[in-house]
Design a protein around this motif. Structure first.
Motif, PDB file in Angstrom:
ATOM      1  N   GLY A   1      -0.591   5.238  -5.185  1.00  0.00           N
ATOM      2  CA  GLY A   1      -1.196   5.820  -4.009  1.00  0.00           C
ATOM      3  C   GLY A   1      -2.539   6.424  -4.351  1.00  0.00           C
ATOM      4  O   GLY A   1      -2.958   6.457  -5.514  1.00  0.00           O
ATOM      5  N   GLN A   2      -3.195   6.981  -3.337  1.00  0.00           N
ATOM      6  CA  GLN A   2      -4.566   7.448  -3.501  1.00  0.00           C
ATOM      7  C   GLN A   2      -4.671   8.844  -4.091  1.00  0.00           C
ATOM      8  O   GLN A   2      -5.755   9.258  -4.434  1.00  0.00           O
ATOM      9  CB  GLN A   2      -5.296   7.438  -2.139  1.00  0.00           C
TER      10      GLN A   2
ATOM     11  N   ALA B   1       5.461   3.467   1.420  1.00  0.00           N
ATOM     12  CA  ALA B   1       5.005   2.134   1.020  1.00  0.00           C
ATOM     13  C   ALA B   1       5.039   1.201   2.224  1.00  0.00           C
ATOM     14  O   ALA B   1       6.002   1.196   2.989  1.00  0.00           O
ATOM     15  CB  ALA B   1       5.896   1.590  -0.085  1.00  0.00           C
ATOM     16  N   SER B   2       3.990   0.411   2.373  1.00  0.00           N
ATOM     17  CA  SER B   2       3.925  -0.537   3.488  1.00  0.00           C
ATOM     18  C   SER B   2       3.492  -1.904   2.983  1.00  0.00           C
ATOM     19  O   SER B   2       2.884  -2.027   1.923  1.00  0.00           O
ATOM     20  CB  SER B   2       2.958  -0.023   4.554  1.00  0.00           C
ATOM     21  N   GLY B   3       3.802  -2.897   3.773  1.00  0.00           N
ATOM     22  CA  GLY B   3       3.482  -4.263   3.387  1.00  0.00           C
ATOM     23  C   GLY B   3       4.639  -5.154   3.751  1.00  0.00           C
ATOM     24  O   GLY B   3       5.519  -4.780   4.529  1.00  0.00           O
TER      25      GLY B   3
ATOM     26  N   GLN C   1       0.844  -1.196   0.000  1.00  0.00           N
ATOM     27  CA  GLN C   1       0.000   0.000   0.000  1.00  0.00           C
ATOM     28  C   GLN C   1       0.874   1.238   0.000  1.00  0.00           C
ATOM     29  O   GLN C   1       1.921   1.267   0.644  1.00  0.00           O
ATOM     30  CB  GLN C   1      -0.909   0.010   1.231  1.00  0.00           C
TER      31      GLN C   1
ATOM     32  N   TYR D   1       2.295  -0.154  -8.275  1.00  0.00           N
ATOM     33  CA  TYR D   1       1.279   0.253  -7.320  1.00  0.00           C
ATOM     34  C   TYR D   1       1.127   1.768  -7.340  1.00  0.00           C
ATOM     35  O   TYR D   1       2.081   2.498  -7.625  1.00  0.00           O
ATOM     36  CB  TYR D   1       1.661  -0.196  -5.902  1.00  0.00           C
TER      37      TYR D   1
ATOM     38  N   GLN E   1       0.776   5.321   0.771  1.00  0.00           N
ATOM     39  CA  GLN E   1       0.023   6.367   1.457  1.00  0.00           C
ATOM     40  C   GLN E   1       0.698   7.705   1.196  1.00  0.00           C
ATOM     41  O   GLN E   1       1.810   7.948   1.672  1.00  0.00           O
ATOM     42  CB  GLN E   1      -0.033   6.094   2.958  1.00  0.00           C
TER      43      GLN E   1
END
Length: 118
Positions: free
Chosen positions: A109-110, A23-25, A2, A107, A4
């Motif tokens: 972000g929003q 980035a996370s995960g 993800q 990927y 953010q």
């Protein structure tokens, strides 16, 4: 994985903003990270990208005003935006090209809104 993003907002022409994207995960490594933007009625365009080795590339319209950096230990990319112009107004999206499970994935972000206006 993800992403953010944060740091958008309203700023006057000539001002500065700093965007961040973390980035996370688990179970991944990041190759390139970047920022794109999309203004109302326009296509999404590349703003800046930075590779895992620190190589950078900028859109001609932001070169000399924006600086992209990354903190590999924190899987975070930053975009320092100086001398902002009204034409920089857009939703800014961070992007990461990730190596995971033997493959390469992209990927997003929003998005975070940047408005440059007096």
């Amino acid at each position: 994985v993800q992403l953010q993003a944060s740091g958008g907002g309203l700023v006057q022409p000539g001002g500065s903003l700093r965007l961040s994207c973390a980035a996370s995960g688990s179970g991944f490594s990041i190759n390139a990270m970047g920022w794109y933007r999309q203004a109302t009625g326009k296509q999404r365009e590349l703003v800046a990208v930075i590779t895992s080795g620190g190589g950078t590339n900028y859109a001609a319209s932001v070169k000399g005003r924006f600086t992209i950096t990354r903190d590999n230990a924190r899987n975070t990319v930053y975009l320092q935006m100086n001398s902002l112009k009204p034409e920089d107004t857009a939703v800014y999206y961070c992007n990461a090209v990730v190596l995971r499970l033997g493959g390469e994935f992209t990927y997003w972000g929003q998005g975070t809104l940047v408005t440059v206006s007096s």
